[in-house]
Design a protein around this motif. Structure first.
Motif, short mmCIF file in Angstrom:
data_model
loop_
_atom_site.label_atom_id
_atom_site.label_comp_id
_atom_site.label_asym_id
_atom_site.label_seq_id
_atom_site.Cartn_x
_atom_site.Cartn_y
_atom_site.Cartn_z
N PRO A 1 44.31 26.13 -2.13
CA PRO A 1 44.10 25.92 -3.74
C PRO A 1 45.17 27.11 -4.37
CG PRO A 1 41.90 25.79 -2.88
CD PRO A 1 42.98 26.67 -1.84
N LEU B 1 47.69 23.02 -3.28
CA LEU B 1 47.34 22.25 -4.35
C LEU B 1 47.21 22.89 -5.40
CD1 LEU B 1 45.44 21.31 -1.53
CD2 LEU B 1 45.38 19.23 -3.05
N ASN C 1 46.87 23.75 -9.92
CA ASN C 1 46.47 23.07 -10.97
C ASN C 1 47.31 23.41 -12.16
OD1 ASN C 1 46.14 25.80 -12.04
ND2 ASN C 1 44.03 25.62 -11.66
N ASN C 2 46.81 22.91 -13.22
CA ASN C 2 47.84 22.77 -14.20
C ASN C 2 48.38 24.36 -14.83
OD1 ASN C 2 45.40 23.30 -15.34
ND2 ASN C 2 45.18 21.47 -17.07
N HIS D 1 55.29 23.23 -13.49
CA HIS D 1 56.18 22.43 -12.72
C HIS D 1 57.31 23.14 -11.94
CE1 HIS D 1 54.23 18.49 -12.81
NE2 HIS D 1 54.13 18.62 -14.21
N LEU E 1 51.42 19.80 -3.94
CA LEU E 1 50.91 18.83 -4.78
C LEU E 1 50.19 19.49 -6.06
CD1 LEU E 1 49.30 17.98 -1.53
CD2 LEU E 1 49.04 15.80 -2.70
N TYR E 2 50.72 18.59 -7.16
CA TYR E 2 50.30 19.21 -8.53
C TYR E 2 49.11 18.21 -9.00
CZ TYR E 2 50.88 20.47 -13.48
OH TYR E 2 50.40 21.22 -14.82
N VAL E 3 47.88 19.04 -9.42
CA VAL E 3 46.92 18.22 -9.50
C VAL E 3 46.29 18.95 -10.91
CG1 VAL E 3 44.44 17.98 -8.47
CG2 VAL E 3 46.20 18.66 -7.07
N CYS F 1 42.69 19.55 -11.89
CA CYS F 1 41.71 20.40 -10.88
C CYS F 1 41.20 21.47 -11.64
CB CYS F 1 42.77 20.82 -9.87
SG CYS F 1 41.99 21.77 -8.64
N VAL G 1 38.03 21.24 -6.20
CA VAL G 1 38.57 20.05 -6.34
C VAL G 1 39.75 19.90 -5.55
CG1 VAL G 1 39.79 18.51 -7.76
CG2 VAL G 1 37.81 19.72 -8.72
N ALA G 2 40.61 21.05 -5.42
CA ALA G 2 41.51 21.33 -4.30
C ALA G 2 41.19 21.21 -3.00
CB ALA G 2 42.36 22.48 -4.78
N LEU H 1 40.33 17.67 -1.92
CA LEU H 1 41.40 16.51 -1.85
C LEU H 1 42.19 16.92 -0.89
CD1 LEU H 1 43.25 14.44 -3.21
CD2 LEU H 1 44.43 16.38 -4.46
#
Length: 278
Positions: free
Chosen positions: A6, A34, A36-37, A41, A59-61, A64, A69-70, A73
């Motif tokens: 994560p 993974l 998070n926001n 990007h 991966l962009y979650v 999250c 969560v990460a 996933l």
């Protein structure tokens, strides 16, 4: 073997963690990062370009909420029999996966944990060796006695991890919770060799004490009153240092438990063992 990392703090040098995963003697088939926001990007794309020819999947979650969560996933995405968890600011020695998997197979277990080398502020380094949780009576008691089994040391059979799952409602004590629920249903083992490095060099301000108290309350029937009270008081101490508002709610009970612990200690000093048994 798959590795799940994560990534929730942009300032963390994630390349160290990824590099340690790719440098393993037993090279993982996939590394899932993974984000998070809080990770932009642009930063995600820039970092991913460094591993264009490597088995690393970014991966962009955006939804999250926390690392759990990460982790869930990443575990679901893994197509390998085993998954290992690594935090973004930590790293492994090259033999970590190979030695962990070897002991896991030898003991016919479903999860293995180990100790860690802790990197504190001011270049202070501490080694914490893992042990067997069974003498403590439960994994819950092992954790609340502050014995080593950090998340970056966990290597798990993927199907069992998918059965247990990380509790996405927890932002603290989630590792305690995962290991405790796992140990109730599956076989665990440990290794004494330390192949995990944990970065605690930044000042640690503990938050989310509500989650800690919730886990502790759920565990109360399993751990006994003495251990419950001791950890309750310790959580109050960290809540006070962190200026967590939860302290206002728990302070009255904390004071009660603090006096109970002090009185128990005084009684143990004053009464001979023969008197205390009656």
């Amino acid at each position: 073997m798959s590795v799940v990392i994560p990534w929730g703090t942009p300032a963390v040098a994630i390349t160290r963690a990824i590099g340690s995963a790719l440098s393993q003697d037993l090279r993982p088939q996939a590394v899932f990062v993974l984000a998070n926001n809080r990770v932009s990007h642009a930063l995600l794309t820039e970092t991913a370009q460094q591993y264009a020819n490597q088995p690393v999947r970014f991966l962009y979650v955006p939804g999250c909420r926390n690392a759990n969560v990460a982790r869930n996933l990443g575990t679901a995405l893994a197509k390998t029999p085993y998954v290992a968890y690594l935090d973004a600011d930590d790293w492994w020695c090259p033999a970590h996966l190979r030695s962990s998997l070897s002991i896991l197979a030898r003991d016919n277990a479903d999860l293995i944990y180990s100790g860690m080398t802790v990197h504190h502020p001011n270049a202070r380094i501490e080694q914490r060796v893992a042990g067997d949780w069974h003498p403590y009576g439960s994994m819950e008691a092992y954790c609340l006695n502050y014995q080593a089994a950090p998340t970056p040391s966990l290597l798990v059979r993927t199907d069992t991890a998918l059965d247990i799952m990380w509790d996405v409602s927890l932002c603290r004590h989630q590792d305690y919770d995962f290991k405790a629920r796992f140990a109730r249903s599956y076989k665990t083992t440990f290794k004494q060799d330390i192949t995990v490095h944990v970065d605690w060099e930044q000042p640690r301000r503990h938050r989310h004490h509500d989650d800690c108290f919730r886990v502790l309350k759920d565990w109360r029937p399993r751990i006994g009153q003495k251990l419950y009270q001791r950890h309750y008081v310790n959580l109050c101490r960290t809540a006070r240092r962190s200026r967590d508002p939860v302290l206002l709610r728990v302070a009255p009970m904390c004071i009660t438990y603090w006096f109970a612990i002090k009185l128990r200690g005084l009684r143990n000093k004053l009464l001979p063992p023969s008197r205390m048994q009656h």
